[in-house]
Scaffold this motif. Sequence first.
Motif, mmCIF file in Angstrom:
data_model
loop_
_atom_site.group_PDB
_atom_site.id
_atom_site.type_symbol
_atom_site.label_atom_id
_atom_site.label_comp_id
_atom_site.label_asym_id
_atom_site.label_seq_id
_atom_site.Cartn_x
_atom_site.Cartn_y
_atom_site.Cartn_z
ATOM 1 N N ARG A 1 -39.689 20.345 37.490
ATOM 2 C CA ARG A 1 -39.115 19.485 36.250
ATOM 3 C C ARG A 1 -40.061 18.393 36.020
ATOM 4 N N ASP A 2 -40.825 17.934 34.941
ATOM 5 C CA ASP A 2 -41.686 16.806 34.624
ATOM 6 C C ASP A 2 -40.600 15.679 34.180
ATOM 7 N N GLU A 3 -41.089 14.381 34.168
ATOM 8 C CA GLU A 3 -40.170 13.465 33.893
ATOM 9 C C GLU A 3 -39.131 13.673 32.417
ATOM 10 N N ASP A 4 -39.858 13.958 31.541
ATOM 11 C CA ASP A 4 -38.851 14.417 30.125
ATOM 12 C C ASP A 4 -37.836 15.194 30.611
ATOM 13 N N ALA A 5 -38.135 16.246 31.136
ATOM 14 C CA ALA A 5 -37.181 17.204 31.699
ATOM 15 C C ALA A 5 -35.871 16.876 32.687
ATOM 16 N N ALA A 6 -36.570 15.874 33.389
ATOM 17 C CA ALA A 6 -35.657 15.072 34.339
ATOM 18 C C ALA A 6 -34.662 14.394 33.687
ATOM 19 N N ARG A 7 -35.049 13.616 32.829
ATOM 20 C CA ARG A 7 -34.423 12.503 32.040
ATOM 21 C C ARG A 7 -33.239 13.473 31.220
ATOM 22 N N ARG A 8 -33.773 14.483 30.703
ATOM 23 C CA ARG A 8 -32.530 15.294 29.620
ATOM 24 C C ARG A 8 -31.557 15.898 30.799
ATOM 25 N N TRP A 9 -32.015 16.344 32.027
ATOM 26 C CA TRP A 9 -31.165 16.571 32.753
ATOM 27 C C TRP A 9 -30.067 15.731 33.296
ATOM 28 N N ALA A 10 -30.483 14.565 33.614
ATOM 29 C CA ALA A 10 -29.744 13.421 34.140
ATOM 30 C C ALA A 10 -28.878 13.020 33.153
ATOM 31 N N ALA A 11 -29.312 13.055 31.793
ATOM 32 C CA ALA A 11 -28.305 12.450 30.683
ATOM 33 C C ALA A 11 -27.253 13.579 30.643
ATOM 34 N N GLY A 12 -27.232 14.822 30.660
ATOM 35 C CA GLY A 12 -26.176 15.937 30.414
ATOM 36 C C GLY A 12 -25.841 16.385 31.669
ATOM 37 N N ALA A 13 -25.792 15.849 32.936
ATOM 38 C CA ALA A 13 -25.325 16.544 34.383
ATOM 39 C C ALA A 13 -23.970 16.409 34.342
ATOM 40 N N ALA A 14 -23.363 15.441 33.940
ATOM 41 C CA ALA A 14 -21.895 14.947 34.141
ATOM 42 C C ALA A 14 -21.300 14.254 33.174
ATOM 43 N N PRO A 15 -21.434 15.071 31.848
ATOM 44 C CA PRO A 15 -20.724 14.518 30.626
ATOM 45 C C PRO A 15 -19.252 14.127 30.719
ATOM 46 N N HIS A 16 -18.406 14.832 31.510
ATOM 47 C CA HIS A 16 -16.806 14.589 31.248
ATOM 48 C C HIS A 16 -16.423 14.091 32.356
#
Length: 319
Positions: A261-276
């Motif tokens: 994962r590059d930085e953009d993909a990592a940030r997207r993953w971090a933002a949606g990893a635990a939404p609830h």
Amino acid sequence: MRGGQEGPGEDPEVSARDHLVIGLLVMAVVTALGGVWPADPYSPTQWWLVVSAVDVVLCSVLLALPVHQRSTQAVLIAGIVVSAVLVTTCRTAQGVVVFALGFVVAGQFAAYALERRRAAVVAGVVVAAIALSATFAPAPVHPVIVVVSSAMALLSSWLMAHQSGRLRQQARTDHLTGALNRGAFYDRVVDVVPRALRTGAPLSVVAFDVDDFKVVNDRYGHLGADDLLAELTAAWRAALPPAAFLGRVGGDEFIVVLPGRDEDAARRWAAGAAPHVALSTSAGVASLGPADSVRSLLDRADADLFVAKDARRTVAGNV
């Protein structure tokens, strides 16, 4: 990284290598005694002394080679094969039985020191060594001895592999969250980061920190906060892509390593990893660059985490 300067503990592969060296040295001494003081006057004692010398050479080779499971497996198999050749010269059944017990121990060591696939290969070599050496030895060996020795080798190796696997899992895993503990995480990261640098494959890390965890402890109590932390990490672990891993490096501090994962993909993953999940977290992200080391990569993720936390506090202060 906070506390990130600490490296991994003792390398288990180094420990396994040292144990194998000791075992081969013991075998060299015992085999030499068999040549100097043979049980049968017609025994070809010169071959016992030759095999003793070969065991010493294998010790030197093992110490000279890079520490790796591959080299440990290769030297272990070489020692088994050489010993099996020596058994074919045994003129007494007790000599065959003693070596069969040695083969059983070799299979147990493989189950203790090697990953399961490599240990299974060694176990197969052990069974073949017992069967073939007993078949070609001039000593009268009852087939029951071969069957029992082979069964002992397989059963004891399986039990050793099962138990050592459980102990390794317990030693490497944080009991509350199921994440890698601090030592296991650093052992893993110092392996994957240099590999990514060699291959040029993208790799990013995400440093997580629970926001206002002291407030969470005060509000829910320690047991309640533990439950929330376990819920959070369970969500992260469920969202991990293949080859990624999560480590707990502090009380409420976690790092996720995302190979591929590059930085953009990592940030997207971090933002949606635990939404609830009830707990709020801040995240810092860093992507591996050609000039990075493990420490510089983790330090940059930690610096980005501090920026994210400061931004959150600024927004909360303006509300």
